[in-house]
Design an enzyme around this catalytic site. Structure first.
Site, PDB file in Angstrom:
ATOM      1  N   ASP A  60      -4.163  -2.706   4.417  1.00 15.75           N
ATOM      2  CA  ASP A  60      -4.406  -3.463   5.687  1.00 15.75           C
ATOM      3  C   ASP A  60      -4.690  -2.430   6.797  1.00 15.75           C
ATOM      4  OD1 ASP A  60      -4.430  -5.711   4.232  1.00 15.75           O
ATOM      5  OD2 ASP A  60      -2.838  -6.871   5.497  1.00 15.75           O
ATOM      6  N   ALA A 108       0.769  -1.247  -0.105  1.00 18.71           N
ATOM      7  CA  ALA A 108       0.127   0.252  -0.048  1.00 18.71           C
ATOM      8  C   ALA A 108       0.892   1.238  -0.074  1.00 18.71           C
ATOM      9  CB  ALA A 108      -0.967  -0.038   1.258  1.00 18.71           C
ATOM     10  N   ARG A 110       5.740 -12.261  -3.272  1.00 15.78           N
ATOM     11  CA  ARG A 110       5.394 -11.015  -2.964  1.00 15.78           C
ATOM     12  C   ARG A 110       6.782 -10.026  -2.769  1.00 15.78           C
ATOM     13  NH1 ARG A 110       6.349  -8.050   1.393  1.00 15.78           N
ATOM     14  NH2 ARG A 110       4.975  -6.324   2.201  1.00 15.78           N
ATOM     15  N   TYR A 129      -0.274 -22.597  -6.203  1.00 13.76           N
ATOM     16  CA  TYR A 129      -0.186 -22.190  -7.777  1.00 13.76           C
ATOM     17  C   TYR A 129       1.341 -21.917  -7.873  1.00 13.76           C
ATOM     18  CZ  TYR A 129      -0.581 -17.805  -4.731  1.00 13.76           C
ATOM     19  OH  TYR A 129      -0.467 -16.766  -3.910  1.00 13.76           O
TER      20      TYR A 129
HETATM   21  C1  LIG Z   1      -1.867 -16.152   3.772  1.00  9.98           C
HETATM   22  C2  LIG Z   1      -2.128 -14.768   3.051  1.00  9.98           C
HETATM   23  C3  LIG Z   1      -2.319 -14.643   1.813  1.00  9.98           C
HETATM   24  C4  LIG Z   1      -2.547 -13.794   0.832  1.00  9.98           C
HETATM   25  N1  LIG Z   1      -2.983 -13.746  -0.228  1.00  9.98           N
HETATM   26  C5  LIG Z   1      -3.191 -12.686  -1.271  1.00  9.98           C
HETATM   27  C6  LIG Z   1      -3.244 -12.607  -2.236  1.00  9.98           C
HETATM   28  O1  LIG Z   1      -3.020 -13.492  -3.132  1.00  9.98           O
HETATM   29  N2  LIG Z   1      -3.599 -11.608  -3.033  1.00  9.98           N
HETATM   30  C7  LIG Z   1      -3.716 -10.346  -2.323  1.00  9.98           C
HETATM   31  O2  LIG Z   1      -4.306  -9.573  -3.109  1.00  9.98           O
HETATM   32  N3  LIG Z   1      -3.829 -10.272  -1.198  1.00  9.98           N
HETATM   33  C8  LIG Z   1      -3.279 -11.377  -0.312  1.00  9.98           C
HETATM   34  N4  LIG Z   1      -3.147 -11.186   1.069  1.00  9.98           N
HETATM   35  C9  LIG Z   1      -3.182 -10.089   1.602  1.00  9.98           C
HETATM   36  C10 LIG Z   1      -1.963  -9.121   1.665  1.00  9.98           C
HETATM   37  O3  LIG Z   1      -0.873  -9.656   1.825  1.00  9.98           O
HETATM   38  C11 LIG Z   1      -2.147  -7.696   2.373  1.00  9.98           C
HETATM   39  O4  LIG Z   1      -3.424  -7.186   1.979  1.00  9.98           O
HETATM   40  C12 LIG Z   1      -1.180  -6.835   2.037  1.00  9.98           C
HETATM   41  O5  LIG Z   1       0.261  -7.378   1.862  1.00  9.98           O
HETATM   42  C13 LIG Z   1      -1.293  -5.497   2.590  1.00  9.98           C
HETATM   43  O6  LIG Z   1      -0.200  -4.639   2.547  1.00  9.98           O
HETATM   44  P1  LIG Z   1      -0.090  -3.173   3.275  1.00  9.98           P
HETATM   45  O7  LIG Z   1       0.820  -2.481   2.389  1.00  9.98           O
HETATM   46  O8  LIG Z   1      -1.393  -2.632   3.720  1.00  9.98           O
HETATM   47  O9  LIG Z   1       0.449  -3.791   4.711  1.00  9.98           O
HETATM   48  P2  LIG Z   1       1.765  -4.461   4.958  1.00  9.98           P
HETATM   49  O10 LIG Z   1       2.297  -5.423   4.055  1.00  9.98           O
HETATM   50  O11 LIG Z   1       1.649  -5.100   6.678  1.00  9.98           O
HETATM   51  O12 LIG Z   1       2.782  -3.351   5.141  1.00  9.98           O
HETATM   52  C14 LIG Z   1       2.829  -2.434   6.228  1.00  9.98           C
HETATM   53  C15 LIG Z   1       4.319  -1.734   6.545  1.00  9.98           C
HETATM   54  O13 LIG Z   1       4.283  -0.747   7.597  1.00  9.98           O
HETATM   55  C16 LIG Z   1       5.357  -1.042   8.243  1.00  9.98           C
HETATM   56  N5  LIG Z   1       5.126  -0.365   9.615  1.00  9.98           N
HETATM   57  C17 LIG Z   1       4.395  -1.030  10.602  1.00  9.98           C
HETATM   58  N6  LIG Z   1       4.283  -0.274  11.665  1.00  9.98           N
HETATM   59  C18 LIG Z   1       5.062   0.986  11.292  1.00  9.98           C
HETATM   60  C19 LIG Z   1       5.233   2.316  12.249  1.00  9.98           C
HETATM   61  N7  LIG Z   1       4.792   2.283  13.404  1.00  9.98           N
HETATM   62  N8  LIG Z   1       5.885   3.143  11.506  1.00  9.98           N
HETATM   63  C20 LIG Z   1       6.353   2.929  10.367  1.00  9.98           C
HETATM   64  N9  LIG Z   1       6.128   1.804   9.280  1.00  9.98           N
HETATM   65  C21 LIG Z   1       5.538   0.760  10.105  1.00  9.98           C
HETATM   66  C22 LIG Z   1       5.539  -2.335   8.267  1.00  9.98           C
HETATM   67  O14 LIG Z   1       6.985  -2.704   8.605  1.00  9.98           O
HETATM   68  C23 LIG Z   1       5.248  -2.728   6.849  1.00  9.98           C
HETATM   69  O15 LIG Z   1       6.286  -2.770   5.865  1.00  9.98           O
HETATM   70  C24 LIG Z   1      -2.888 -12.360   1.798  1.00  9.98           C
HETATM   71  C25 LIG Z   1      -2.628 -12.313   3.029  1.00  9.98           C
HETATM   72  C26 LIG Z   1      -2.247 -13.563   3.653  1.00  9.98           C
HETATM   73  C27 LIG Z   1      -1.816 -13.406   5.012  1.00  9.98           C
END
Ligand SMILES: Cc1cc2nc3c(=O)[nH]c(=O)nc-3n(C[C@H](O)[C@H](O)[C@H](O)COP(=O)(O)OP(=O)(O)OC[C@H]3O[C@@H](n4cnc5c(N)ncnc54)[C@H](O)[C@@H]3O)c2cc1C
Length: 378
Positions: A273, A12, A99, A207
């Site tokens: 997320d 994100a 990923r 997959y």
């Molecule tokens: C088993 C599994 C399978 C999945 N398969 C899929 C799929 O096939 N397709 C799909 O679309 N989605 C899939 N997902 C969901 C997907 O992985 C997540 O929705 C996505 O990675 C979320 O991205 P994000 O950037 O919002 O959060 P995150 O990837 O959690 O990134 C958050 C970032 O913020 C940083 N952070 C945290 N706290 C702080 C702070 N206080 N200060 C600064 N930085 C901070 C962290 O270190 C991290 O780098 C799957 C999830 C799981 C658990």
């Protein structure tokens, strides 16, 4: 030039940085991790997400491989129930990849985009805001750094510090855990299609994630019994892959009530997320985070204050996210049915053509973001 701080350099956060910078923002991405490690395992990217990545110039077609369908199987017998095509109505494809490869092409695009600075080892610990801007504090290797920006984008994941500081409740356990595995190319590889074995309170997804034949497996199990357990007895083909696969780790699956907050008038957006962690039953968490990033950048760049843009962003995203969460809940129920209810499910799916099954997901995969952030399908 307006400036934004993005907390978190996950899917994100990196996508938001690219989208905002392309709209003329100066962006500081502040990430807690001291190094961006290649974490995670396989990920599926549906056409709605791929469309955004193409629009942003992310070379996503250089990583992973294309997949054309999901083959649904009855877990306990291994019998094929149905084949669900996963392309969109306009023929945009679907990709499966590691990923870490997605993160890599996002990082490459970030470094080729002017106006983005990435800071590692910066943990968001405090924030305060008014309608004119946001003050943030980060713990860094040099001590605490205060910062100020016109906009804060909290992309810091399901355990979002920003959400906690804003008073949102902590995430809750869903009752299931994901066990993840990678099998090397020496293990007999299945078809390019994605396969899902469905069983009572458990399911498995497999997959390939590259041309060499590396395979990704996710085994969803109930929290109280976090072992592959009966799954290995389901299907000899599945058992053979699992026996040769290396565990990558286990992920407790958490949920949050969507965290929307534009009505406060503060220029703080939660996305990905941090805003609406999704259970992986429809493989949409990252895809919806990518959509969020694109729509957010469009909404806050269309004139007016960032706070006005955030109201528009949340008005566009609230119904979309709700529809996806409803679909996730539906998959969860249907995938995990016990016998004999699973027989009725299998029959209902088996009599439908692939074309009609694809139509069920057209609203999801056909979504396209216009440059203005209007998320109507086309
Ligand atoms: C088993 C599994 C399978 C999945 N398969 C899929 C799929 O096939 N397709 C799909 O679309 N989605 C899939 N997902 C969901 C997907 O992985 C997540 O929705 C996505 O990675 C979320 O991205 P994000 O950037 O919002 O959060 P995150 O990837 O959690 O990134 C958050 C970032 O913020 C940083 N952070 C945290 N706290 C702080 C702070 N206080 N200060 C600064 N930085 C901070 C962290 O270190 C991290 O780098 C799957 C999830 C799981 C658990």
């Amino acid at each position: 030039m307006p400036d934004a701080i993005v907390t978190g350099a996950g899917i994100a956060g990196l996508t938001t940085a690219i989208a905002l910078a392309q709209k003329g923002w100066r962006v500081r991405v502040r990430e807690r991790a001291a190094r961006l490690e290649p974490v995670g395992a396989g990920i599926q990217l549906s056409p709605n997400a791929l469309d955004v990545l193409h629009r942003l110039g992310v070379p996503i077609d250089q990583v992973g491989i294309a997949a054309d369908s999901v083959v649904l199987r009855d877990g306990p017998s291994g019998r094929r129930i149905a084949t669900v095509p996963v392309s969109s109505s306009d023929g945009r494809g679907y990709r499966v990849l590691h990923r870490a490869d997605l993160q890599r092409v996002l990082l490459e695009t970030v470094s080729g985009t002017s106006g983005v600075d990435l800071y590692l080892g910066d943990t968001l610990v405090d924030l305060d805001a008014d309608e004119g801007g946001v003050r943030t504090a980060f713990e860094t290797r040099q001590g605490t750094t205060q910062d100020r920006s016109d906009l804060l984008v909290a992309a810091d994941g399901v355990h979002s510090a920003a959400a906690r500081l804003l008073g949102f409740p902590a995430p809750v356990a869903s009752g299931a855990t994901a066990l993840r595995f990678i099998a090397g190319s020496n293990v007999p590889s299945g078809p390019a299609a994605i396969e899902a074995w469905l069983g009572h309170r458990r399911h498995v997804v497999r997959y390939r994630i590259d041309a060499a034949g590396t395979q990704n497996l996710v085994v969803i199990v109930p929290d109280g019994d976090p072992s592959v357990g009966p799954v290995v007895t389901w299907d000899p083909a599945l058992a053979a892959i699992l026996a040769a696969a290396e565990p990558v780790g286990s992920w407790p699956l958490l949920t949050v009530e969507p965290r929307w907050r534009a009505e406060t008038g503060w220029p703080i957006a939660l996305i990905g997320d941090a805003a609406h962690a999704m259970l992986p039953y429809a493989a949409q968490g990252a895809a919806i985070a990518i959509e969020d990033a694109f729509v957010l950048a469009s909404c806050v760049s269309g004139g007016g204050s960032p706070a006005d843009g955030l109201r528009r962003f949340e008005a566009l995203r609230t119904p979309r996210v709700k529809s996806v969460l409803d679909r996730v809940a539906f998959h969860k129920r249907v995938y995990h049915l016990p016998r004999p209810l699973s027989f009725a499910r299998d029959l209902a799916l088996a009599v439908r053509s692939p074309t009609s099954l694809r139509r069920d997901l057209a609203w999801l995969y056909d979504w396209r973001a216009s440059a203005g952030g209007d998320d109507s399908t086309n």
